[in-house]
Design a protein around this motif. Structure first.
Motif, PDB file in Angstrom:
ATOM      1  N   ARG A 334      53.758 -23.298  26.666  1.00 27.80           N
ATOM      2  CA  ARG A 334      53.464 -24.397  27.649  1.00 27.80           C
ATOM      3  C   ARG A 334      52.421 -25.482  26.930  1.00 27.80           C
ATOM      4  O   ARG A 334      52.882 -26.177  25.950  1.00 27.80           O
ATOM      5  CB  ARG A 334      53.132 -24.105  29.065  1.00 27.80           C
ATOM      6  N   THR A 335      51.280 -25.449  27.355  1.00 24.89           N
ATOM      7  CA  THR A 335      50.281 -26.457  27.033  1.00 24.89           C
ATOM      8  C   THR A 335      49.711 -26.111  25.512  1.00 24.89           C
ATOM      9  O   THR A 335      49.295 -24.739  25.431  1.00 24.89           O
ATOM     10  CB  THR A 335      49.170 -26.463  27.868  1.00 24.89           C
ATOM     11  N   PRO A 336      49.752 -27.072  24.697  1.00 27.22           N
ATOM     12  CA  PRO A 336      50.265 -28.376  24.825  1.00 27.22           C
ATOM     13  C   PRO A 336      51.610 -28.766  23.987  1.00 27.22           C
ATOM     14  O   PRO A 336      52.027 -29.981  24.234  1.00 27.22           O
ATOM     15  CB  PRO A 336      49.249 -29.193  24.127  1.00 27.22           C
ATOM     16  N   LEU A 337      52.274 -27.366  23.514  1.00 22.27           N
ATOM     17  CA  LEU A 337      53.230 -27.605  23.068  1.00 22.27           C
ATOM     18  C   LEU A 337      54.587 -27.840  23.608  1.00 22.27           C
ATOM     19  O   LEU A 337      55.400 -28.287  23.095  1.00 22.27           O
ATOM     20  CB  LEU A 337      53.743 -26.383  22.050  1.00 22.27           C
ATOM     21  N   ASN A 338      54.865 -27.341  24.737  1.00 20.06           N
ATOM     22  CA  ASN A 338      55.969 -27.283  25.731  1.00 20.06           C
ATOM     23  C   ASN A 338      57.277 -27.227  24.716  1.00 20.06           C
ATOM     24  O   ASN A 338      57.970 -27.913  24.540  1.00 20.06           O
ATOM     25  CB  ASN A 338      56.224 -28.934  26.198  1.00 20.06           C
ATOM     26  N   TYR A 467      44.393 -22.518  12.464  1.00 20.55           N
ATOM     27  CA  TYR A 467      45.387 -22.034  13.609  1.00 20.55           C
ATOM     28  C   TYR A 467      46.358 -23.222  14.246  1.00 20.55           C
ATOM     29  O   TYR A 467      47.408 -23.205  14.268  1.00 20.55           O
ATOM     30  CB  TYR A 467      44.641 -21.644  15.068  1.00 20.55           C
ATOM     31  N   ARG A 468      45.911 -24.417  14.563  1.00 22.18           N
ATOM     32  CA  ARG A 468      46.743 -25.718  14.748  1.00 22.18           C
ATOM     33  C   ARG A 468      47.578 -25.828  13.765  1.00 22.18           C
ATOM     34  O   ARG A 468      48.799 -26.246  13.941  1.00 22.18           O
ATOM     35  CB  ARG A 468      45.621 -26.646  15.150  1.00 22.18           C
ATOM     36  N   ALA A 469      46.996 -25.751  12.465  1.00 21.32           N
ATOM     37  CA  ALA A 469      48.025 -26.259  11.310  1.00 21.32           C
ATOM     38  C   ALA A 469      48.983 -25.137  11.078  1.00 21.32           C
ATOM     39  O   ALA A 469      50.363 -25.388  11.095  1.00 21.32           O
ATOM     40  CB  ALA A 469      47.222 -26.231  10.180  1.00 21.32           C
ATOM     41  N   ALA A 470      48.902 -23.848  11.386  1.00 24.36           N
ATOM     42  CA  ALA A 470      49.879 -22.869  11.490  1.00 24.36           C
ATOM     43  C   ALA A 470      50.792 -23.215  12.500  1.00 24.36           C
ATOM     44  O   ALA A 470      52.177 -22.812  12.490  1.00 24.36           O
ATOM     45  CB  ALA A 470      49.111 -21.341  11.823  1.00 24.36           C
ATOM     46  N   ALA A 471      50.163 -23.420  13.698  1.00 24.49           N
ATOM     47  CA  ALA A 471      51.175 -23.723  15.014  1.00 24.49           C
ATOM     48  C   ALA A 471      52.269 -24.909  14.780  1.00 24.49           C
ATOM     49  O   ALA A 471      53.348 -24.713  15.114  1.00 24.49           O
ATOM     50  CB  ALA A 471      50.243 -23.924  16.289  1.00 24.49           C
ATOM     51  N   LEU A 472      51.611 -25.772  14.277  1.00 25.02           N
ATOM     52  CA  LEU A 472      52.554 -27.020  14.020  1.00 25.02           C
ATOM     53  C   LEU A 472      53.448 -26.698  12.748  1.00 25.02           C
ATOM     54  O   LEU A 472      54.734 -26.996  12.880  1.00 25.02           O
ATOM     55  CB  LEU A 472      51.737 -28.185  13.352  1.00 25.02           C
ATOM     56  N   ALA A 473      53.191 -25.847  11.960  1.00 26.40           N
ATOM     57  CA  ALA A 473      54.222 -25.298  10.706  1.00 26.40           C
ATOM     58  C   ALA A 473      55.248 -24.667  11.383  1.00 26.40           C
ATOM     59  O   ALA A 473      56.454 -24.679  11.099  1.00 26.40           O
ATOM     60  CB  ALA A 473      53.296 -24.652   9.684  1.00 26.40           C
ATOM     61  N   ILE A 474      55.003 -23.540  12.238  1.00 25.67           N
ATOM     62  CA  ILE A 474      55.841 -22.764  13.189  1.00 25.67           C
ATOM     63  C   ILE A 474      56.523 -23.488  13.845  1.00 25.67           C
ATOM     64  O   ILE A 474      57.987 -23.337  14.066  1.00 25.67           O
ATOM     65  CB  ILE A 474      55.074 -21.650  13.757  1.00 25.67           C
TER      66      ILE A 474
END
Length: 478
Positions: A334-338, A467-474
């Motif tokens: 959910r937050t913040p990716l939805n 972590y944020r970079a990995a999340a955006l990549a995934i």
């Protein structure tokens, strides 16, 4: 005395509280989740009733004849569908079910949903589930007479009344959060009608009286009132005294929540922050929500066939985040990716990654997801001046210190005892029975304050950036 019942995802808990707000007794009964298809998550409401009967039966040993009020708390968003006879039509579709992700996108594309509710239409919310039912189970949809949220089905069993309260109703995508009422426009947009919705009360108001046959069965007195109660997080806010702006708590339960009280209504749907009514009149709150907190740690423990307490207790002092990263998106986020489709991952595994390093990565992954929530709340103007930690995960000092360091905010731990949803529900039951107000929702005595480790602040900032970079990549791969 006052009774609080909290219907969680993994179990139902009941506590008995005296007039001085001391917990006299507690009882729990486990619940299981059915996952018949990928992304699906269901429970049978009959299991909730069996759990409630077991908990009330256990608490009956403490003479329930003195109970004056009962409060209810529970998991939010679940679609419990009743026919005209009050019978359940199908298993309840739970908060962490993502089958209605397409329907959620469609509803969210209609500007009136964000404008009226103050929130994104998330797949786990109730309205898109009913649109999914209409499309995939039309015969069931045609029989729907009432839609109840999980704890409100317990209320129906207890009192015979179809009633909801503001904090839980705000998570349906049918609710005008600023006005604190159902929205006829949003109901119409999903082919629903107001008469299919329960009557609304505030969380501290009386919603009904326990049916005489149940009172006799469990030794309750006559005319025991049932309060409106609250969604699990709003009730926890009452339990830990987070009722004013600047106060916040982090909940490390099945899901993870960063909850901040607001004096007024200040929605910002684009941030994926939840803006809901609080369980008290004329108050609101905001939440950043992640779908897997202890759920992620428990998954990891099952993978290693090891008790999670053994994993976390072996870690020692807080360490700087390493190269191994964990993304806790086991069932979307959910937050913040939805993003209902995003899935978790271990990244940066190497020969040096041992059990301790992987365990730290899991705790850090959830911690950084909570920091994402903090950043999203801050962007709306919400301030956090004090932070409490509750939920099963707060028993890990290592985890709490990681959160304190990642957020740069001390984390206070309540004195031994549970001040979560069941305790908040009992407080709401007390308010309904006695006419007391928010003054009884005081913060608990603090047993310890976990300070940030200043020497590791920069390391946790860098770890969060990785972590944020990995999340955006995934996210780009889903």
């Amino acid at each position: 005395m006052f009774l609080g019942l909290d219907l969680g995802t993994s179990g139902l808990k009941g506590i008995l509280m005296d007039d001085a707000q001391h917990v006299l007794a507690e009882a729990t009964h486990p619940l299981s989740v059915s996952r018949p298809q990928e992304g699906w998550s269901e429970q049978s409401p009959a299991d909730w009733l069996r759990a409630t009967e077991a908990v009330l039966g256990a608490l009956a040993a403490h003479d329930l004849s003195k109970v004056r009020g009962i409060g209810l708390s529970g998991q939010m968003h679940g679609a419990t569908l009743l026919d005209a006879s009050g019978d359940v039509l199908r298993p309840c579709i739970l908060w962490n079910d993502t089958r209605a992700h397409r329907e959620a996108v469609e509803l969210d594309g209609d500007p009136q949903f964000r404008q009226i509710t103050g929130n994104i239409v998330f797949p786990g919310f109730t309205a898109p589930k009913l649109v999914w039912i209409a499309r995939h189970e039309p015969k069931t949809f045609a029989k729907v007479s009432k839609v109840l949220l999980p704890k409100d089905y317990l209320r129906f069993w207890l009192t015979g009344e179809h009633v909801a309260e503001m904090s839980d109703a705000a998570g349906t995508s049918w609710f005008d959060t600023g006005v604190r009422d159902w929205s006829d426009a949003l109901l119409s947009a999903t082919n629903m009608r107001r008469e299919q919705m329960p009557r609304l009360v505030e969380g501290s108001e009386v919603s009904g009286v326990v049916r005489s046959e149940l009172a006799a069965r469990f030794g309750l007195g006559r005319d025991v009132v049932v309060a409106g109660g609250g969604g699990d997080n709003a009730a926890s806010g009452i339990g830990v005294g987070v009722v004013k702006a600047g106060q916040a708590f982090v909940s490390l339960g099945t899901s993870g929540v960063l909850f901040a009280a607001n004096d007024g209504y200040q929605p910002d749907p684009a941030s994926a922050v939840h803006s809901f009514c609080h369980a008290l009149p004329d108050t609101w709150h905001q939440m950043g929500v992640i779908l897997a907190a202890t759920d992620a740690l428990n998954w990891y423990g099952r993978l290693l066939n090891t008790d999670v307490a053994d994993l976390t207790d072996a870690l020692g002092d807080l360490a700087a985040p390493g190269k191994t990263r964990f993304l806790p998106y086991l069932g979307g986020e959910r937050t913040p990716l939805n993003d209902a489709a995003i899935r978790g991952a271990f990244i940066g595994l190497e020969h040096a990654t041992d059990r301790a390093a992987a365990t730290r990565a899991v705790l850090e992954g959830v911690t950084f997801a909570i920091r994402d929530c903090r950043d999203a709340l801050a962007a709306t103007g919400t301030r956090i001046e004090s932070l409490l930690a509750v939920g099963g995960g707060s028993r890990s000092r290592y985890w709490c210190q990681a959160i304190a360091t990642a957020l740069g905010t001390p984390v206070s731990l309540p004195v031994a005892g549970d001040f979560g949803g069941a305790f908040g529900a009992a407080r709401l039951g007390m308010m309904a029975a006695t006419g007391a107000g928010a003054e009884i929702a005081t913060p608990p005595t603090i047993s310890a304050v976990i300070e940030p480790v200043a020497a590791l602040s920069d390391a946790f900032d860098a770890g969060h950036a990785r972590y944020r970079a990995a999340a955006l990549a995934i996210k780009g791969l889903t």
